[in-house]
Design an enzyme around this catalytic site. Structure first.
Site, PDB file in Angstrom:
ATOM      1  CD  GLU A 195      -4.400   5.033  -4.158  1.00 12.40           C
ATOM      2  OE1 GLU A 195      -4.348   5.869  -3.018  1.00 12.40           O
ATOM      3  OE2 GLU A 195      -4.184   3.984  -4.335  1.00 12.40           O
ATOM      4  CG  ASP A 196      -2.739   7.157  -0.166  1.00 15.14           C
ATOM      5  OD1 ASP A 196      -2.757   6.189  -1.169  1.00 15.14           O
ATOM      6  OD2 ASP A 196      -2.783   6.494   1.055  1.00 15.14           O
ATOM      7  CG  ASP A 208       4.730   0.374  -2.205  1.00 18.18           C
ATOM      8  OD1 ASP A 208       5.879   0.452  -2.783  1.00 18.18           O
ATOM      9  OD2 ASP A 208       4.447  -0.138  -1.390  1.00 18.18           O
ATOM     10  CE  LYS A 261       6.505   4.115   0.140  1.00 16.79           C
ATOM     11  NZ  LYS A 261       6.169   2.880   1.002  1.00 16.79           N
ATOM     12  CG  PHE A 310       5.035   2.580   6.209  1.00 10.78           C
ATOM     13  CD1 PHE A 310       4.416   1.953   5.503  1.00 10.78           C
ATOM     14  CD2 PHE A 310       4.547   3.261   7.469  1.00 10.78           C
ATOM     15  CE1 PHE A 310       2.974   1.908   5.702  1.00 10.78           C
ATOM     16  CE2 PHE A 310       3.033   3.059   7.630  1.00 10.78           C
ATOM     17  CZ  PHE A 310       2.252   2.365   6.678  1.00 10.78           C
ATOM     18  NE  ARG A 354      -6.984   6.533   7.746  1.00  7.00           N
ATOM     19  CZ  ARG A 354      -6.561   5.932   6.990  1.00  7.00           C
ATOM     20  NH1 ARG A 354      -6.029   6.283   5.932  1.00  7.00           N
ATOM     21  NH2 ARG A 354      -6.825   4.394   6.797  1.00  7.00           N
TER      22      ARG A 354
END
Ligand code: 5GP
Length: 184
Positions: free
Chosen positions: A103-104, A107, A135, A156, A169
């Protein structure tokens, strides 16, 4: 330096290209050691993890299988239900396989939780998750990713695969967007 107009929208750089490269190399080495006796299916969660994925797999020293998945999240705007459905499912047969979900960013942790639960029903040997960014304060500890690159504050971020409205991106670093971008 890679100059694009997107750069003008960045408030500050959190992690430079060099810092990311170094950390991804460490993660690749760590995963290579853990999976040295296995051929894991490494699944990139499109689109955000794509840049991280292509660097991570090249830092992975051993046999592995590519896979790309895409998910839709459903929930209220203010509160994610964490329920996901596949827009694109795995190509590999996962039965008896070690799976690593790439995953990037984590959160709330609900996307990874849901994917892990879903894979548990597919008779896999194991499921682990790796995210470039974590996060850390935004999810309970039991929803943490197994491996991650960097802990970040609740802000963000974009770049290195992560977008805002589909843009940014392609930035080679992780940056914080200027508030004026949101205000527009
Ligand atoms: P979670 O289910 O962990 O709350 O959601 C994870 C997803 O939310 C990530 O895969 C990513 O698409 C999105 N996301 C969460 N935080 C950020 C952020 O700071 N920047 C961007 N670009 N996407 C984020």
């Amino acid at each position: 330096m890679h100059i694009t107009t997107a750069e003008n929208d960045i408030e500050s750089i959190l992690y430079t290209e060099e810092q990311i490269k170094k950390r991804v190399a460490e993660l690749g080495k760590e995963l290579s050691e853990i999976y040295k006796d296995s051929t894991p299916v490494m699944a990139c969660v499109l689109k955000g993890a794509s840049v991280f994925y292509t660097d991570l797999v090249r830092a992975f020293n051993g046999h592995m299988l590519f896979d790309f998945i895409s998910v839709s999240s459903y929930g209220q705007a203010a509160k994610s239900s964490g329920k996901v459905s596949f827009k694109k499912d795995f190509d590999n047969d996962l039965k008896g396989k070690d799976v690593i979900i790439v995953e990037d960013i984590v959160d709330t942790g609900l996307t990874l939780k849901y994917l892990k639960e879903l894979l548990a029903e597919r008779d896999v040997k194991s499921v682990k998750t790796v995210a470039l960014l974590n996060k850390y304060e935004c999810h309970p500890r039991d929803l943490d990713t197994d491996y991650f690159g960097f802990k970040i504050e609740n802000q963000f971020v974009v770049g290195y695969g992560l977008d805002y409205a589909g843009y940014y991106r392609n930035l080679p670093y992780i940056g914080v967007l200027k508030k004026s971008v949101y205000a527009d």
